[in-house]
Motif scaffolding. Structure first.
Motif, PDB file in Angstrom:
ATOM      1  N   THR A   6     -16.517   5.304   4.756  1.00  0.00           N
ATOM      2  CA  THR A   6     -17.869   5.497   5.289  1.00  0.00           C
ATOM      3  C   THR A   6     -18.461   4.117   5.589  1.00  0.00           C
ATOM      4  OG1 THR A   6     -19.331   5.269   3.358  1.00  0.00           O
ATOM      5  CG2 THR A   6     -18.075   7.324   3.556  1.00  0.00           C
ATOM      6  N   PRO A   7     -19.550   4.053   6.375  1.00  0.00           N
ATOM      7  CA  PRO A   7     -20.197   2.752   6.638  1.00  0.00           C
ATOM      8  C   PRO A   7     -20.902   2.169   5.420  1.00  0.00           C
ATOM      9  CG  PRO A   7     -20.814   4.407   8.287  1.00  0.00           C
ATOM     10  CD  PRO A   7     -20.148   5.143   7.159  1.00  0.00           C
ATOM     11  N   ALA A   8     -21.076   2.953   4.347  1.00  0.00           N
ATOM     12  CA  ALA A   8     -21.867   2.512   3.192  1.00  0.00           C
ATOM     13  C   ALA A   8     -21.369   1.191   2.627  1.00  0.00           C
ATOM     14  CB  ALA A   8     -21.844   3.589   2.108  1.00  0.00           C
ATOM     15  N   TYR A   9     -20.064   1.047   2.482  1.00  0.00           N
ATOM     16  CA  TYR A   9     -19.494  -0.156   1.875  1.00  0.00           C
ATOM     17  C   TYR A   9     -19.922  -1.414   2.632  1.00  0.00           C
ATOM     18  CZ  TYR A   9     -15.950  -3.750   1.036  1.00  0.00           C
ATOM     19  OH  TYR A   9     -15.314  -4.942   0.780  1.00  0.00           O
ATOM     20  N   GLY A  48     -30.175  18.871   8.127  1.00  0.00           N
ATOM     21  CA  GLY A  48     -30.098  18.348   9.485  1.00  0.00           C
ATOM     22  C   GLY A  48     -29.585  16.936   9.585  1.00  0.00           C
ATOM     23  N   ALA A  49     -29.041  16.391   8.499  1.00  0.00           N
ATOM     24  CA  ALA A  49     -28.558  15.008   8.509  1.00  0.00           C
ATOM     25  C   ALA A  49     -27.120  14.940   8.005  1.00  0.00           C
ATOM     26  CB  ALA A  49     -29.447  14.132   7.641  1.00  0.00           C
ATOM     27  N   LYS A  50     -26.299  14.116   8.635  1.00  0.00           N
ATOM     28  CA  LYS A  50     -24.943  13.874   8.166  1.00  0.00           C
ATOM     29  C   LYS A  50     -24.999  12.969   6.935  1.00  0.00           C
ATOM     30  CE  LYS A  50     -22.889  14.037  12.797  1.00  0.00           C
ATOM     31  NZ  LYS A  50     -22.187  13.239  13.830  1.00  0.00           N
ATOM     32  N   PHE A  51     -24.107  13.235   5.974  1.00  0.00           N
ATOM     33  CA  PHE A  51     -24.048  12.384   4.792  1.00  0.00           C
ATOM     34  C   PHE A  51     -22.606  12.266   4.314  1.00  0.00           C
ATOM     35  CE2 PHE A  51     -23.469  16.243   2.441  1.00  0.00           C
ATOM     36  CZ  PHE A  51     -22.856  15.860   1.266  1.00  0.00           C
ATOM     37  N   ALA A  52     -22.347  11.215   3.554  1.00  0.00           N
ATOM     38  CA  ALA A  52     -21.039  11.032   2.921  1.00  0.00           C
ATOM     39  C   ALA A  52     -21.241  10.358   1.579  1.00  0.00           C
ATOM     40  CB  ALA A  52     -20.116  10.202   3.801  1.00  0.00           C
ATOM     41  N   GLN A 102     -17.959  -0.280 -10.259  1.00  0.00           N
ATOM     42  CA  GLN A 102     -17.356   1.046 -10.209  1.00  0.00           C
ATOM     43  C   GLN A 102     -18.490   2.050 -10.152  1.00  0.00           C
ATOM     44  OE1 GLN A 102     -13.985   1.994 -12.698  1.00  0.00           O
ATOM     45  NE2 GLN A 102     -14.661   4.101 -12.964  1.00  0.00           N
ATOM     46  N   GLY A 103     -18.498   2.865  -9.113  1.00  0.00           N
ATOM     47  CA  GLY A 103     -19.597   3.806  -8.985  1.00  0.00           C
ATOM     48  C   GLY A 103     -19.564   4.577  -7.679  1.00  0.00           C
ATOM     49  N   ILE A 104     -20.730   5.043  -7.277  1.00  0.00           N
ATOM     50  CA  ILE A 104     -20.867   5.947  -6.141  1.00  0.00           C
ATOM     51  C   ILE A 104     -21.598   5.255  -4.999  1.00  0.00           C
ATOM     52  CG2 ILE A 104     -21.874   8.151  -5.388  1.00  0.00           C
ATOM     53  CD1 ILE A 104     -21.743   9.016  -8.355  1.00  0.00           C
ATOM     54  N   LEU A 105     -21.092   5.426  -3.787  1.00  0.00           N
ATOM     55  CA  LEU A 105     -21.756   4.955  -2.578  1.00  0.00           C
ATOM     56  C   LEU A 105     -22.176   6.189  -1.776  1.00  0.00           C
ATOM     57  CD1 LEU A 105     -19.269   2.156  -1.410  1.00  0.00           C
ATOM     58  CD2 LEU A 105     -21.082   2.005  -3.132  1.00  0.00           C
ATOM     59  N   ILE A 106     -23.440   6.243  -1.378  1.00  0.00           N
ATOM     60  CA  ILE A 106     -23.966   7.389  -0.632  1.00  0.00           C
ATOM     61  C   ILE A 106     -24.556   6.894   0.681  1.00  0.00           C
ATOM     62  CG2 ILE A 106     -25.584   9.328  -0.649  1.00  0.00           C
ATOM     63  CD1 ILE A 106     -25.579   9.186  -3.698  1.00  0.00           C
ATOM     64  N   LEU A 140     -27.088   4.102  -0.501  1.00  0.00           N
ATOM     65  CA  LEU A 140     -27.323   3.852  -1.922  1.00  0.00           C
ATOM     66  C   LEU A 140     -26.027   3.506  -2.639  1.00  0.00           C
ATOM     67  CD1 LEU A 140     -29.546   6.988  -2.667  1.00  0.00           C
ATOM     68  CD2 LEU A 140     -30.385   4.674  -2.224  1.00  0.00           C
ATOM     69  N   ALA A 141     -26.172   2.735  -3.716  1.00  0.00           N
ATOM     70  CA  ALA A 141     -25.053   2.448  -4.617  1.00  0.00           C
ATOM     71  C   ALA A 141     -25.527   2.666  -6.043  1.00  0.00           C
ATOM     72  CB  ALA A 141     -24.557   1.018  -4.433  1.00  0.00           C
TER      73      ALA A 141
END
Length: 385
Positions: free
Chosen positions: A191-194, A221-225, A243-247, A335-336
């Motif tokens: 995803t582009p988050a990184y 109505g919004a794309k997410f990953a 170590q964790g979550i990227l949204i 978000l991270a």
């Protein structure tokens, strides 16, 4: 990432609500009991005998390896007459022997864990209309050194990503991403988050990266990953720095300003904020807990209202995470959150037919939906963005 049974995963399973209680919480959960009884439970039941056999063989082969390795290590130490340099060497050789004898059997255990998680998470994503990928390398069919050699190049490309000087195009829900070795070694970011968080100095410096558990789709109505990330320094004494979550959530329209936020104490000086100005949040408690910089003070305060910030804190609390940080820029919220492994669907060393595995996965997805709904279904969003 590990095949073991970590305590936070055990706790999440123990805290899981019965499927009958989940059914009344949101429309997506209405069919949960039927999915479990007619789809998941029969399939997991069919895999239970294989699970027991696979783990039993891996343990037996490990014991056999120890029976060979321990006497050999003792023999080397006795033969060396207590020579200091041979003492660690004997243990190293012993470990190599254990791996050679039992390694391929533990690969099968890892593959079983990955396949089980894939089955449960895909079933949990289905009522929401989301897609799930483990992002684990496919280790099925690797039975010996010959099969490993045959598929070695394919596995290395999956794990290591582009080689030095190479550029690779990755297709994502949000479009194509260009990845090179200059972005850090390891798996291509899904995803582009990184890259966005890295460019905003919201991720620590690192030399290696790894991703797993990609969940993507559309909500409000919004794309997410959402994806789990592990970042290491690399090199001889490599250590994990994140170590964790990227949204990553793509808003229907663009923001008028650029806003960066992070938990206070970790991001004291507004690192990466550039010429953005510090924002005082409406709630004094939140203002002390978070550091916020923005080019649009009014938009930032409205965006990070107490009710929306509570959604972020709830996500942080549920995943036992910390150092929440993110940016709101152009048409995306990224978000991270630092946290241990999530979306694990329980331990492979426990019986597979346990409805709490499914219940836990549904609850975690519901919390992500609450976060997205809280930011995208308010009047401010409809009128301002």
């Amino acid at each position: 990432m590990d095949i073991g049974n970590s305590s936070h995963i055990d706790n999440a399973i123990r805290r899981a609500r019965p499927l009958s209680l989940l059914a009344s919480q949101r429309p997506e959960f209405a069919d949960a009991e039927r999915i479990w009884e007619t789809e998941l439970a029969p399939e997991l039941g069919a895999r239970e005998a294989v699970r027991k056999q696979t783990i039993s063989r891996a343990k037996s082969r490990t014991f056999l390896g120890l029976l060979v390795a321990v006497p050999l290590a003792l023999f080397i130490m006795v033969l060396s007459g207590g020579a200091g340099f041979l003492f660690p060497l004997s243990f190293f050789l012993g470990a190599i022997i254990v791996v050679l004898i039992s390694g391929f059997d533990w690969l099968k255990v890892y593959s079983l864990k990955s396949a089980t998680k894939d089955l449960i998470l895909k079933a949990a994503c289905k009522p929401f209309g989301f897609n799930y990928e483990t992002l684990h390398p496919d280790l099925s069919g690797i039975e010996d050194f010959q099969s490993l050699k045959t598929r070695g190049k394919e596995l290395m490309e999956t794990i290591a990503g582009p080689q030095k000087g190479e550029a690779k195009t990755i297709s994502t829900l949000f479009g194509d991403i260009q990845v090179t070795t200059h972005d850090g070694g390891g798996q291509p970011p899904p995803t582009p988050a990184y890259q966005l968080l890295k460019d905003a100095a919201l991720l620590p410096g690192h030399g290696r990266r790894k991703f797993e558990d990609l969940i993507e789709g559309e909500r409000a109505g919004a794309k997410f990953a959402l994806v789990e990330a592990k970042l290491d320094t690399g090199g001889k004494n490599s250590k994990t720095v994140f170590q964790g979550i990227l949204i990553h959530i793509e808003y229907p329209q663009r923001f008028s300003g650029r806003t960066l936020m992070a938990r206070s104490g970790w991001w004291k000086r507004g690192k990466g904020a550039g010429d953005l100005k510090k924002v005082d949040l409406i709630s004094r408690e939140l203002d002390e807990a978070f550091t916020v910089y923005s080019s649009d003070q009014v938009e930032a305060r409205a965006l990070l209202s107490p009710d929306r910030m509570e959604r972020l804190i709830a996500l942080e609390r549920h995943f036992s995470g910390g150092k929440l940080r993110g940016l709101f820029d152009q048409g995306h919220m990224t978000l991270a959150l630092e946290a241990d492994n999530q979306f694990e669907a329980g331990s492979v060393f426990q019986p597979l037919v346990d409805p709490r595995r499914f219940s836990t996965a549904l609850s975690e997805l519901g919390l992500v939906c609450d976060l997205i709904d809280g930011f995208l279904t308010r009047e401010w969003v409809q009128g301002r963005l």
